[in-house]
Design an enzyme around this catalytic site. Structure first.
Site, PDB file in Angstrom:
ATOM      1  N   GLU A   1       6.870  36.595  27.524  1.00  0.00           N
ATOM      2  CA  GLU A   1       7.811  36.047  28.488  1.00  0.00           C
ATOM      3  C   GLU A   1       7.233  36.122  29.891  1.00  0.00           C
ATOM      4  OE1 GLU A   1      11.543  37.996  28.259  1.00  0.00           O
ATOM      5  OE2 GLU A   1      11.692  37.672  26.102  1.00  0.00           O
TER       6      GLU A   1
ATOM      7  N   CYS B   1       6.364  37.256  37.214  1.00  0.00           N
ATOM      8  CA  CYS B   1       6.101  38.493  36.479  1.00  0.00           C
ATOM      9  C   CYS B   1       5.324  38.142  35.213  1.00  0.00           C
ATOM     10  CB  CYS B   1       7.451  39.126  36.147  1.00  0.00           C
ATOM     11  SG  CYS B   1       7.284  40.683  35.308  1.00  0.00           S
TER      12      CYS B   1
ATOM     13  N   CYS C   1       2.778  47.082  23.439  1.00  0.00           N
ATOM     14  CA  CYS C   1       2.051  48.065  24.254  1.00  0.00           C
ATOM     15  C   CYS C   1       1.857  49.318  23.424  1.00  0.00           C
ATOM     16  CB  CYS C   1       2.839  48.393  25.524  1.00  0.00           C
ATOM     17  SG  CYS C   1       1.968  49.542  26.621  1.00  0.00           S
TER      18      CYS C   1
ATOM     19  N   CYS D   1       6.089  54.467  26.187  1.00  0.00           N
ATOM     20  CA  CYS D   1       6.982  55.145  27.134  1.00  0.00           C
ATOM     21  C   CYS D   1       8.387  55.151  26.523  1.00  0.00           C
ATOM     22  CB  CYS D   1       6.975  54.412  28.481  1.00  0.00           C
ATOM     23  SG  CYS D   1       5.329  54.407  29.230  1.00  0.00           S
TER      24      CYS D   1
ATOM     25  N   CYS E   1      11.086  52.321  27.371  1.00  0.00           N
ATOM     26  CA  CYS E   1      10.604  50.937  27.485  1.00  0.00           C
ATOM     27  C   CYS E   1      10.658  50.233  26.130  1.00  0.00           C
ATOM     28  CB  CYS E   1       9.170  50.938  28.023  1.00  0.00           C
ATOM     29  SG  CYS E   1       8.417  49.303  28.005  1.00  0.00           S
TER      30      CYS E   1
ATOM     31  N   CYS F   1      19.442  32.735  27.029  1.00  0.00           N
ATOM     32  CA  CYS F   1      18.107  32.945  26.538  1.00  0.00           C
ATOM     33  C   CYS F   1      18.051  33.988  25.464  1.00  0.00           C
ATOM     34  CB  CYS F   1      17.385  33.606  27.642  1.00  0.00           C
ATOM     35  SG  CYS F   1      16.173  32.995  28.372  1.00  0.00           S
TER      36      CYS F   1
HETATM   37  N1  SAH Z   1       2.645  48.774  31.648  1.00  0.00           N
HETATM   38  C1  SAH Z   1       2.767  48.637  33.038  1.00  0.00           C
HETATM   39  C2  SAH Z   1       3.374  47.330  33.484  1.00  0.00           C
HETATM   40  C3  SAH Z   1       4.523  46.796  32.676  1.00  0.00           C
HETATM   41  S1  SAH Z   1       5.998  47.703  32.754  1.00  0.00           S
HETATM   42  C4  SAH Z   1       3.527  49.806  33.618  1.00  0.00           C
HETATM   43  O1  SAH Z   1       4.079  50.596  32.866  1.00  0.00           O
HETATM   44  O2  SAH Z   1       3.532  49.931  34.848  1.00  0.00           O
HETATM   45  C5  SAH Z   1       6.691  47.212  34.315  1.00  0.00           C
HETATM   46  C6  SAH Z   1       7.692  48.201  34.896  1.00  0.00           C
HETATM   47  O3  SAH Z   1       8.967  48.158  34.223  1.00  0.00           O
HETATM   48  C7  SAH Z   1       7.217  49.621  34.803  1.00  0.00           C
HETATM   49  O4  SAH Z   1       7.426  50.305  36.007  1.00  0.00           O
HETATM   50  C8  SAH Z   1       8.081  50.168  33.711  1.00  0.00           C
HETATM   51  O5  SAH Z   1       8.151  51.535  33.785  1.00  0.00           O
HETATM   52  C9  SAH Z   1       9.396  49.470  33.958  1.00  0.00           C
HETATM   53  N2  SAH Z   1      10.320  49.519  32.796  1.00  0.00           N
HETATM   54  C10 SAH Z   1       9.997  49.524  31.498  1.00  0.00           C
HETATM   55  N3  SAH Z   1      11.094  49.589  30.724  1.00  0.00           N
HETATM   56  C11 SAH Z   1      12.151  49.620  31.550  1.00  0.00           C
HETATM   57  C12 SAH Z   1      13.571  49.686  31.353  1.00  0.00           C
HETATM   58  N4  SAH Z   1      14.107  49.727  30.137  1.00  0.00           N
HETATM   59  N5  SAH Z   1      14.353  49.691  32.435  1.00  0.00           N
HETATM   60  C13 SAH Z   1      13.828  49.625  33.678  1.00  0.00           C
HETATM   61  N6  SAH Z   1      12.501  49.581  33.932  1.00  0.00           N
HETATM   62  C14 SAH Z   1      11.658  49.581  32.875  1.00  0.00           C
HETATM   63 FE1  SF4 Z   2       3.659  50.086  28.094  1.00  0.00          FE
HETATM   64 FE2  SF4 Z   2       4.920  52.141  29.206  1.00  0.00          FE
HETATM   65 FE3  SF4 Z   2       4.416  49.937  30.676  1.00  0.00          FE
HETATM   66 FE4  SF4 Z   2       6.234  49.880  28.666  1.00  0.00          FE
HETATM   67  S1  SF4 Z   2       6.356  51.060  30.591  1.00  0.00           S
HETATM   68  S2  SF4 Z   2       4.679  48.357  29.083  1.00  0.00           S
HETATM   69  S3  SF4 Z   2       5.286  51.304  27.156  1.00  0.00           S
HETATM   70  S4  SF4 Z   2       2.928  51.359  29.775  1.00  0.00           S
END
Ligand code: SAH
Ligand code: SF4
Length: 375
Positions: free
Chosen positions: A98, A113, A120, A124, A127, A349
């Site tokens: 997306e 974005c 991934c 985390c 996420c 969507c």
């Molecule tokens: N992998 C990279 C970039 C993609 S994630 C990273 O982790 O920085 C982009 C941002 O969205 C990150 O700061 C991540 O922590 C945040 N994010 C992920 N899941 C989320 C959620 N459920 N609610 C709010 N922010 C979230």
């Molecule tokens: Fe990957 Fe963590 Fe970024 Fe989600 S927040 S995309 S799991 S690195």
């Protein structure tokens, strides 16, 4: 010759300037053709060599035989009443990614974005992409293809002051620093004048903290850096971002200092802090965060947690986010709270993506919530 045995054409979409020049030399053409073709692809959104009228007919025919300009297929495109646009794109092996374009500042800023991986590997805990696991790295063509599709949909770039996409954040699916070899050429195209011509302050890479790759990034390209911090002590951060067990907070902040030292202007790190109810949203967390970041030139972005099924976490109330913001303010930080955008296409969507492939749906909420400040 059947389709199965036909030689594969070279896809020019993801090639950086160097790669494109090498390609033209390899087919017996002059290097300067690279700049001409790059402009057609990235300024005009062109995917048909026949339309490249400043190239001789014979060269156009030759290119059509050996090369192609192949972007991702658009599975879904939607525009929200607040102007947020979203594309669900099908990439090579039938996976979906997306891309979201978020307007701000009365239309002056349009931030795209962009995703770097399908899924991934870093898992985390908050996420949804992490919960899907890792499927594969996107190619450079698939990464820049997201910008290409967005720009083509919004309309060709008329002039540099009127770009369809003014900013890019590598904050879609995936960890960009674990797909370094494809992400860096794609970002080079974002910066290149014959590509998208964006300034280094308007291209932001977000990482959960792959420390050695932050160092490598600083040696090779100059873009803005965002780090996903989310907690100011190692115990809590390791719970939220398991990568913290390998590269802890100190190591990450040291890498940020080294990165800033390599930039040739005064730059700040963007610190992303996803606010999760009763996990990292208390006054003591704000104090700890302010204390930790005292030495680092940075701006903090607060992102309210976007819930998804079985996450085990809850969204903080608006009031709690504002309280957290106020505590930071009293400690000397102005930290914007990122609000969710495009709610109405979210629903529409969501249904569509749900029909196409359920796993992309959960991710969309948080990418719609992200908006990074940039000059
Ligand atoms: N992998 C990279 C970039 C993609 S994630 C990273 O982790 O920085 C982009 C941002 O969205 C990150 O700061 C991540 O922590 C945040 N994010 C992920 N899941 C989320 C959620 N459920 N609610 C709010 N922010 C979230
Ligand atoms: Fe990957 Fe963590 Fe970024 Fe989600 S927040 S995309 S799991 S690195």
């Amino acid at each position: 010759m059947t389709a199965d045995t036909a030689p594969q054409k070279t896809n020019l979409l993801g090639m950086s300037r160097d790669e494109m020049e090498t390609f033209f030399l390899s087919i017996g053409e002059k290097k300067f053709r690279a700049a001409q073709v790059m402009k057609w692809i990235h300024h005009e959104g062109c995917d048909d060599f026949a339309a490249m009228t400043n190239l001789a007919k014979a060269l156009r025919a030759k290119l059509a035989e050996v090369a192609e300009i192949r972007g991702p297929g658009v599975v879904y495109e939607g525009t929200s009443s607040d102007g947020t646009r979203k594309w669900v794109l099908e990439v090579e092996d039938g996976s979906y990614v997306e891309t979201v374009l978020i307007p701000a500042d009365n239309g002056k800023r349009r931030t795209l974005c962009v995703s770097s991986q399908v899924g991934c590997s870093l898992d985390c805990s908050f996420c949804s992409t992490g919960k899907q696991g890792f499927q594969r790295n996107l190619t450079a063509a698939e990464i820049i293809g997201q910008v290409w599709v967005a720009q083509r949909s919004v309309g060709p770039r008329k002039d540099t002051a009127n770009r369809p996409v003014t900013n890019v954040v590598m904050m879609g699916m995936g960890e960009p620093l674990l797909n370094y070899d494809n992400v860096v050429p794609a970002m080079k195209l974002m910066l290149d004048d014959d590509g998208y011509g964006l300034s280094k302050r308007r291209v932001t890479l977000s990482t959960s903290g792959v420390v050695p790759m932050i160092d490598r990034l600083g040696d090779e390209i100059d873009v803005s850096l965002a780090i996903s911090l989310h907690a100011a002590n190692d115990e809590l951060r390791s719970e939220l971002v398991p990568l913290n067990r390998k590269y802890n907070i100190r190591a990450l902040l040291d890498a940020c200092h080294r990165y800033l030292a390599k930039c040739d202007d005064t730059r700040m790190i963007t610190v992303e802090y996803t606010v999760i109810k009763d996990v990292n949203d208390q006054q003591e967390h704000a104090r700890e965060l302010a204390e930790l970041l005292r030495e680092l030139p940075c701006k903090i972005n607060l992102i309210p947690f976007n819930p998804f099924p079985h996450s085990g976490y809850e969204k903080p109330s608006r009031n709690q986010c504002v309280r957290f913001q106020q505590w930071l303010y009293e400690l000397g930080y102005t930290a914007p709270i990122r609000t969710t955008r495009g709610d109405d296409i979210d629903a529409a969507c969501g249904q569509l993506v749900g029909r196409v492939k359920d796993r992309t749906k959960r991710h969309e909420r948080y990418i719609q919530s992200i908006q990074i400040d940039a000059d």
